[in-house]
Design a protein around this motif. Structure first.
Motif, mmCIF file in Angstrom:
data_model
loop_
_atom_site.group_PDB
_atom_site.id
_atom_site.type_symbol
_atom_site.label_atom_id
_atom_site.label_comp_id
_atom_site.label_asym_id
_atom_site.label_seq_id
_atom_site.Cartn_x
_atom_site.Cartn_y
_atom_site.Cartn_z
ATOM 1 N N MET A 93 20.321 40.720 34.581
ATOM 2 C CA MET A 93 20.766 41.143 35.911
ATOM 3 C C MET A 93 22.253 40.902 36.147
ATOM 4 N N GLN A 94 23.066 40.872 35.094
ATOM 5 C CA GLN A 94 24.469 40.499 35.259
ATOM 6 C C GLN A 94 25.241 41.449 36.177
ATOM 7 N N TYR A 95 24.929 42.736 36.132
ATOM 8 C CA TYR A 95 25.702 43.640 36.981
ATOM 9 C C TYR A 95 25.406 43.418 38.459
ATOM 10 N N VAL A 96 24.210 42.870 38.756
ATOM 11 C CA VAL A 96 23.875 42.580 40.150
ATOM 12 C C VAL A 96 24.776 41.468 40.694
ATOM 13 N N ASP A 97 25.270 40.615 39.804
ATOM 14 C CA ASP A 97 26.196 39.556 40.203
ATOM 15 C C ASP A 97 27.653 40.000 40.147
ATOM 16 N N GLY A 98 27.911 41.300 39.910
ATOM 17 C CA GLY A 98 29.270 41.794 40.064
ATOM 18 C C GLY A 98 29.901 42.474 38.885
ATOM 19 N N GLU B 68 34.245 37.363 33.448
ATOM 20 C CA GLU B 68 34.311 35.937 33.736
ATOM 21 C C GLU B 68 33.736 35.648 35.110
ATOM 22 N N LYS B 69 33.325 34.407 35.311
ATOM 23 C CA LYS B 69 32.794 33.980 36.597
ATOM 24 C C LYS B 69 33.941 33.486 37.481
ATOM 25 N N VAL B 70 33.990 34.036 38.693
ATOM 26 C CA VAL B 70 35.042 33.700 39.646
ATOM 27 C C VAL B 70 34.400 33.501 41.008
ATOM 28 N N THR B 71 34.893 32.537 41.771
ATOM 29 C CA THR B 71 34.402 32.309 43.129
ATOM 30 C C THR B 71 35.164 33.209 44.089
ATOM 31 N N LEU B 72 34.437 34.091 44.768
ATOM 32 C CA LEU B 72 35.036 35.062 45.688
ATOM 33 C C LEU B 72 34.231 35.101 46.987
ATOM 34 N N SER B 73 34.789 35.787 47.986
ATOM 35 C CA SER B 73 34.119 35.947 49.285
ATOM 36 C C SER B 73 34.234 37.396 49.738
ATOM 37 N N PRO B 74 33.599 38.340 49.027
ATOM 38 C CA PRO B 74 33.791 39.748 49.370
ATOM 39 C C PRO B 74 33.315 40.129 50.757
ATOM 40 N N ASP B 75 32.343 39.381 51.310
ATOM 41 C CA ASP B 75 31.839 39.695 52.654
ATOM 42 C C ASP B 75 32.017 38.518 53.605
ATOM 43 N N GLY B 76 32.818 37.522 53.189
ATOM 44 C CA GLY B 76 33.010 36.353 54.026
ATOM 45 C C GLY B 76 32.212 35.152 53.584
ATOM 46 N N PHE B 77 31.207 35.356 52.732
ATOM 47 C CA PHE B 77 30.405 34.259 52.202
ATOM 48 C C PHE B 77 30.894 33.936 50.801
ATOM 49 N N GLN C 250 29.808 32.343 43.610
ATOM 50 C CA GLN C 250 30.305 32.647 42.285
ATOM 51 C C GLN C 250 29.773 33.997 41.836
ATOM 52 N N LEU C 251 30.673 34.839 41.342
ATOM 53 C CA LEU C 251 30.311 36.178 40.898
ATOM 54 C C LEU C 251 30.719 36.375 39.445
ATOM 55 N N SER C 252 30.019 37.253 38.762
ATOM 56 C CA SER C 252 30.437 37.700 37.427
ATOM 57 C C SER C 252 31.392 38.870 37.632
ATOM 58 N N THR C 253 32.647 38.667 37.293
ATOM 59 C CA THR C 253 33.672 39.649 37.629
ATOM 60 C C THR C 253 34.259 40.282 36.374
ATOM 61 N N ILE C 254 34.934 41.390 36.578
ATOM 62 C CA ILE C 254 35.676 42.053 35.514
ATOM 63 C C ILE C 254 37.153 41.974 35.885
ATOM 64 N N ASN C 255 37.914 41.267 35.062
ATOM 65 C CA ASN C 255 39.330 40.997 35.327
ATOM 66 C C ASN C 255 39.518 40.311 36.676
ATOM 67 N N GLY C 256 38.564 39.469 37.060
ATOM 68 C CA GLY C 256 38.660 38.713 38.303
ATOM 69 C C GLY C 256 38.393 39.523 39.544
ATOM 70 N N TYR D 289 35.944 42.151 42.040
ATOM 71 C CA TYR D 289 34.598 42.598 42.420
ATOM 72 C C TYR D 289 34.733 43.736 43.429
ATOM 73 N N PRO D 290 34.248 44.938 43.105
ATOM 74 C CA PRO D 290 33.789 45.374 41.786
ATOM 75 C C PRO D 290 34.943 45.365 40.770
ATOM 76 N N GLY D 291 34.626 45.675 39.522
ATOM 77 C CA GLY D 291 35.640 45.713 38.486
ATOM 78 C C GLY D 291 36.579 46.882 38.658
ATOM 79 N N PRO D 292 37.661 46.934 37.879
ATOM 80 C CA PRO D 292 38.648 48.007 38.008
ATOM 81 C C PRO D 292 38.037 49.372 37.727
#
Length: 500
Positions: free
Chosen positions: A164-169, A40-49, A52-58, A60-63
């Motif tokens: 390129m979905q994995y590039v988005d998370g 699913e797509k979730v808005t995150l800030s893994p580096d402070g920015f 929207q990322l394509s996540t696995i179970n919310g 990034y990276p996935g479990p």
């Protein structure tokens, strides 16, 4: 900001995971491991920015998925990437495609998940490569990948395999522990280190620009900022303990040199195969490669720099300004706020070249069989009829058949000899093939192969998104044996969705 400056944004995403799985030293009974994975797509800030990322179970990276040799892996993948809103226009090979689902034309986020490094012998329909091994998973639909790992071990990963979905998370680590690990008594804990060329721009935008004839710059998205105080990743060490670092390059494009200041590394595994111990200071690691190294916390209690350096000669000119990316190795008892001093290793390594194969010896001696067939593949890049620079193997660039995957064609006795399929058939049992890649230009082009473990026979001087540029070939092995298999009903139904 130019396209390539966005492509190689000034961060690598590091992930530290201390494995909770105990090192096994007893007879192990295989079990079934069920993983529910919602994409699913979730808005995150893994580096402070924030983006929207394509996540696995919310996440990034996935479990991290952890199993043991002999186990069964059941991945129940639920695609929740998008809602149907109109026409689907998907860019691949600079062609617009339309996918029909349930008698309507929908804009959907289609999906397929590949367990990278899994051989899938006996279960080719679960390899997760769209248009070759399966039809795609539509939005708001669940599909289950179900396979065993009877004799595979080591460091792997899983990721979305649609454009390129994995590039988005949409990726995560996949670790297969070995009850018979020959090195199990030589380390105390495991740590997963994932290297990734993280982007602030959606990967589909970058791909569209990459496949545009003019290939001019693309601006960063509105509000793009790099937050200076986002902090560095921190890896916890205890003095005199030994750590198995499982290092995975999940990048789209970037090769790195990985190292830890003042700490030697001993390579013990390369992509699921044990090697004789090899001491190194800096590890060259290319896209999708995985290594295990043993690191001993034998330095004075302090903070040390873990560093990943871009191999810039393998990248466009704009990459020359990219910095060394750093994380912190924090010894227990060291000051929390102490800045590590720089103690980089001074070894000189050639860029765009893998770790010297002569130093990598399998733990168990292997006899390489004599080849019975030789296949030469000339790599070339030049403009196609639309002016886009594409990749060619023996004069052919790969274009997928998005309505009829190759494996489905085999089961339905349909032809697979279209030139654009780049399909090579090997129909003799026991055949041994030498494959020669002849690179005519100055760039590097990493390859990996699904379903096989192979020997590197040699390399020489000669002259990346390159999958999306058409740099792909299909190996169809023993098609008559494939026809004796029966794919699961759920797999067949994926393709039937597009026919309704």
């Amino acid at each position: 900001m130019t396209f390539y400056e966005i492509l190689f944004f000034y961060i690598i995403f590091w992930t530290a995971v201390v494995s909770p799985t105990p090192i096994l030293n007893r007879r192990y009974t295989p079990k079934t491991n069920i993983f529910d994975l919602t994409i699913e797509k979730v808005t995150l800030s893994p580096d402070g920015f924030t983006r929207q990322l394509s996540t696995i179970n919310g996440q990034y990276p996935g479990p991290t998925l952890e199993v043991n040799k002999g186990d069964r892996i059941v991945m129940r993948v639920n695609n929740q990437l998008g809602e149907p809103t109109g026409n689907l226009q998907r860019i691949f090979s600079n062609v617009l495609f339309v996918v029909r689902v349930s008698k309507r034309i929908l804009q959907i986020e289609i999906l397929a998940i590949h367990a990278h490094g899994m051989l899938q012998r006996g279960t080719p329909w679960f390899d997760g490569v769209p248009w070759m091994a399966q039809c795609v998973i539509p939005n708001n639909f669940e599909f289950t990948y179900n396979f065993t790992v009877p004799d595979q071990v080591g460091t792997h990963w899983y990721h979305a395999h649609e454009t390129m979905q994995y590039v988005d998370g949409a990726f995560g680590a996949l670790i297969i522990h070995d009850p018979d690990d020959p090195y199990k008594s030589e380390y105390d804990e495991e740590i997963i280190v994932m290297l990734n060329d993280y982007h602030h721009t959606n990967a589909q935008i970058l791909l569209k620009q990459f496949l545009t004839p003019e290939s001019q710059g693309v601006e960063a998205p509105p509000g793009s900022k790099c937050v200076d105080n986002a902090g560095l990743a921190k890896f916890e060490f205890v003095k005199d303990k030994k750590y198995r670092l499982r290092i995975i390059n999940t990048s789209a494009f970037s090769a790195f040199f990985f190292s830890i200041d003042k700490h030697e590394m001993e390579v013990i595994e390369v992509e699921g195969l044990y090697t004789k111990r090899t001491k190194i200071h800096r590890l060259p690691i290319n896209v999708a490669q995985r290594y295990s190294v043993i690191v001993t916390a034998n330095q004075p209690t302090d903070n040390y720099i873990m560093r990943s350096e871009f191999q810039k000669k393998c990248m466009p000119d704009a990459a020359s300004s990219l910095p060394i990316i750093k994380a912190i190795v924090h010894y227990e008892g060291a000051p929390d706020d102490s800045e590590p001093n720089d103690y980089p290793w001074s070894d000189s390594l050639t860029e765009c070249v893998d770790l010297d194969q002569k130093t990598l010896q399998p733990l168990e001696v292997e006899k390489i069989p004599e080849s019975t067939k030789k296949l030469k593949l000339d790599i070339a890049f030049h403009k196609n009829d639309t002016g886009v620079v594409k990749a060619f193997l023996n004069g052919s660039t790969y274009i997928p058949d998005i309505n009829f995957p190759t494996l489905d064609k085999l089961f339905k006795h349909s032809p697979i000899n279209e030139t654009s399929a780049n399909a090579y058939v090997f129909d003799k049992d026991g055949e041994v093939v030498d494959i020669y890649f002849i690179n005519a230009d100055d760039d590097e082009h990493p390859f990996h192969i699904h379903g096989y473990q192979f020997w590197v026979l040699g390399t020489g001087n000669g002259a990346k998104w390159h999958l999306e540029s058409g740099l792909l070939m299909q190996l169809i092995t023993l098609p008559d044996e494939i026809l004796k298999m029966k794919p699961p009903k759920e797999w067949t139904e994926l393709c039937e969705l597009g026919e309704r």
